[in-house]
Enzyme design. Structure first.
Site, PDB file in Angstrom:
ATOM      1  N   ASN A   3      42.097  37.178  42.483  1.00  0.00           N
ATOM      2  CA  ASN A   3      41.547  36.657  41.224  1.00  0.00           C
ATOM      3  C   ASN A   3      41.036  35.243  41.503  1.00  0.00           C
ATOM      4  O   ASN A   3      41.624  34.246  41.073  1.00  0.00           O
ATOM      5  CB  ASN A   3      42.616  36.637  40.138  1.00  0.00           C
ATOM      6  CG  ASN A   3      43.065  38.012  39.697  1.00  0.00           C
ATOM      7  OD1 ASN A   3      43.324  38.242  38.521  1.00  0.00           O
ATOM      8  ND2 ASN A   3      43.181  38.955  40.623  1.00  0.00           N
ATOM      9  N   SER A   4      39.972  35.160  42.213  1.00  0.00           N
ATOM     10  CA  SER A   4      39.584  33.927  42.891  1.00  0.00           C
ATOM     11  C   SER A   4      39.003  32.863  41.966  1.00  0.00           C
ATOM     12  O   SER A   4      38.176  33.168  41.101  1.00  0.00           O
ATOM     13  CB  SER A   4      38.549  34.251  43.972  1.00  0.00           C
ATOM     14  OG  SER A   4      38.077  33.066  44.573  1.00  0.00           O
ATOM     15  N   CYS A  54      35.235  31.503  54.935  1.00  0.00           N
ATOM     16  CA  CYS A  54      35.857  31.840  53.655  1.00  0.00           C
ATOM     17  C   CYS A  54      35.211  33.102  53.106  1.00  0.00           C
ATOM     18  O   CYS A  54      33.995  33.298  53.235  1.00  0.00           O
ATOM     19  CB  CYS A  54      35.689  30.686  52.675  1.00  0.00           C
ATOM     20  SG  CYS A  54      36.214  31.083  50.983  1.00  0.00           S
ATOM     21  N   GLY A  55      36.001  33.956  52.469  1.00  0.00           N
ATOM     22  CA  GLY A  55      35.489  35.211  51.940  1.00  0.00           C
ATOM     23  C   GLY A  55      34.416  35.037  50.896  1.00  0.00           C
ATOM     24  O   GLY A  55      33.681  35.987  50.596  1.00  0.00           O
ATOM     25  N   SER A  90      36.871  31.001  43.012  1.00  0.00           N
ATOM     26  CA  SER A  90      35.469  30.956  43.430  1.00  0.00           C
ATOM     27  C   SER A  90      34.575  31.742  42.480  1.00  0.00           C
ATOM     28  O   SER A  90      33.350  31.591  42.521  1.00  0.00           O
ATOM     29  CB  SER A  90      35.317  31.512  44.852  1.00  0.00           C
ATOM     30  OG  SER A  90      35.945  30.672  45.792  1.00  0.00           O
TER      31      SER A  90
END
Length: 528
Positions: free
Chosen positions: A378-379, A219-220, A381
């Site tokens: 616009n995560s 995952c980024g 995370s």
């Protein structure tokens, strides 16, 4: 595209050609043709690719014309997203659907919930795209079906039908572009090509490809990311473009994503054929130590670099490490190289939502690629509240404000929710998309996992009340009454699922013999 009028003319011509079609009504056949505008996924891909290209051109001329999307993990979620856009904004213009590989892994894999590491079935991606477009096309059919019912009622009552006919002829489809996350391509370039074809055939006009190693994808927003040399990435960009061209989607969009800002490792050292070529630029970023031949260990890999004998720093797992503080330079080179080799849009995965930071990178990219523009995550995370409160505090400190009332180690505290700090931070959140579009070249804003989180939140609310003291009131007041007050079409869930369409089709096919679900005993009539 068939209009109702042109479809009528076509069916009349066909009825004259075929002498045994007397049971076929011109108006009913034309109606059904209009309600199913898109016959194949390729029709959708071509149509939506043209939309995206037009939107990109409009953004180049006016940065206020940015686009947006929300991630969808089910066709119904996508359908309701576009229904809501029509309801509140009267259009689906500049609104897309994002298909997140993270949500496919977490929610759609046959293996059960998985982390975002390319472990899910790659076929799940085109299957979800097909599902989403099935639901969006059904939304078209439902709304148009309502219009045709309205038209029939008006005609039977002898009323003027011009306004209703105009709604039918000028109907705006719920079918919008999908940006589809295909991770790192799920294998080599041939595997990427085959997957791309399936995804395009399902209807996607935009494919997002990241520059991580396919079998080590992370995952980024997680650690352990490993990038590939540019030559490997370009091969996959080529594979996707060939897939678009083979299938006749000439305006297909490739979104090149770089994870280099957070990646510190590479799996292999590319072959440089001459100083200064692309491979040598990549090699320059690798951490090396100068040695003599006598200092080399048995089976060491050595390079001649800048006229010196060097040993690339290699970890126990065989991966090579990049030099510290090269990440931004790698991001810029990744992006420029991708645009030079067939990509249309960029995606830079960042650690925080910081417009100045994004702008810094985009400005450098635009020195070589003036029309470079981003798809930006616009995560969820990001802790948006905390990040923007930190940005406000940094600004205030720079301006000399007294910050003694704030504990900078606990800015997420609910004690600050009603303060000036929160007001200023929330303003940054509210304006983030338009500011980033204007200042940092962001053409498309998306939230990857919104409906993962909204589902969790709303279920927690319902469960707390329903299994607690509120009982049925939790559903009545917390869900259904709100649907009614907001005019949410799904409150009439039978019609939303297609029962009215089915009834009308039965009547078209069987006439008075049709056994229909609607009528006085249908409890959905309580919601009229």
């Amino acid at each position: 595209m068939s209009t109702y009028t042109s479809a009528l003319e076509l069916v009349r011509e066909l009825k004259q050609k075929h002498g045994n079609w007397e049971n076929i009504s011109e108006t009913d056949a034309a109606r059904m043709m209009v309600q199913n505008r898109f016959k194949t996924g390729l029709d959708i891909a071509k149509y939506t690719a043209d939309i995206m290209r037009q939107d990109m051109e409009e953004y180049d001329n006016d940065t206020s014309q940015y686009t947006q999307s929300l991630g969808a993990w089910h066709g119904f979620v996508a359908q309701q997203t576009m229904y809501a856009n029509k309801k509140y904004f009267n259009t689906t213009s500049k609104k897309y659907i994002y298909l997140s590989g993270w949500m496919v892994a977490a929610l759609r894999s046959e293996f059960g919930p998985l982390p975002d590491q390319s472990m899910h079935e790659k076929t799940a991606v085109p299957k979800l795209i097909e599902e989403i477009y099935t639901f969006l096309r059904q939304a078209d059919a439902k709304v148009l079906n309502d219009y045709f019912r309205e038209l029939n009622d008006a005609e039977e009552a002898g009323k003027d039908t011009k306004e209703i006919q105009a709604k039918i002829e000028n109907f705006e489809s719920h079918v919008v572009p999908i940006i589809a996350d295909i991770d790192a391509g799920f294998g080599n370039e041939e595997a990427t090509y085959l997957l791309a074809k399936k995804i395009i055939e399902a209807g996607a006009c935009a494919l997002q490809l990241e520059n991580q190693v396919s079998d080590a994808k992370q995952c980024g927003h997680q650690a352990g990311k490993v990038t590939v040399p540019h030559e490997d990435y370009i091969a996959k960009i080529n594979a996707i473009r060939y897939a678009f061209l083979e299938l006749g989607v000439e305006n297909g969009i490739i979104v090149a994503r770089t994870d280099s800002e957070g990646a510190s490792l590479t799996q292999k050292i590319p072959v440089s054929n001459e100083p200064g070529d692309l491979a040598s630029k990549y090699i320059d970023f690798i951490e090396m130590e100068e040695i003599t031949l006598d200092q080399a260990h048995e089976n060491d890999s050595l390079l001649k670099h800048d006229g010196k004998l060097v040993r690339p720093v290699r970890l126990a797992n065989g991966l090579y490490q990049f030099r510290e503080d090269t990440n931004i330079d790698r991001v810029v080179l990744d992006c420029v190289t991708a645009l030079e080799n067939g990509a249309d849009l960029l995606w830079i995965e960042t650690p925080t939502p910081d417009i100045e930071h994004i702008k810094m990178m985009v400005d450098r990219i635009r020195e070589e690629q003036p029309k470079a523009k981003l798809v930006y995550n616009n995560s969820p995370s990001f802790n948006w509240t905390l990040n923007f409160r930190k940005q406000v505090v940094a600004k205030w400190e720079k301006e000399g404000y007294d910050m003694s009332q704030y504990n900078k180690d606990d800015l997420m505290s609910s004690d600050y929710d009603g303060t000036e700090l929160n007001t200023e931070a929330d303003k940054l959140a509210k304006d983030f998309q338009k500011d980033a579009a204007r200042e940092a070249g962001v053409f498309h804003h998306l939230i990857t996992l919104p409906t993962y989180h909204t589902t969790a939140l709303e279920m927690h609310k319902l469960v707390k009340g329903y299994f607690g003291e509120d009982g049925m009131l939790a559903y009545v007041a917390g869900v259904q009454r709100k649907e009614i007050r907001e005019g949410v079409s799904a409150v009439k869930h039978q019609a939303m699922a297609g029962s009215d369409i089915g009834d009308d089709h039965k009547e078209i096919f069987s006439g008075d013999n049709a056994l229909k679900a609607g009528g006085g005993k249908n409890t959905m009539d309580q919601f009229k």
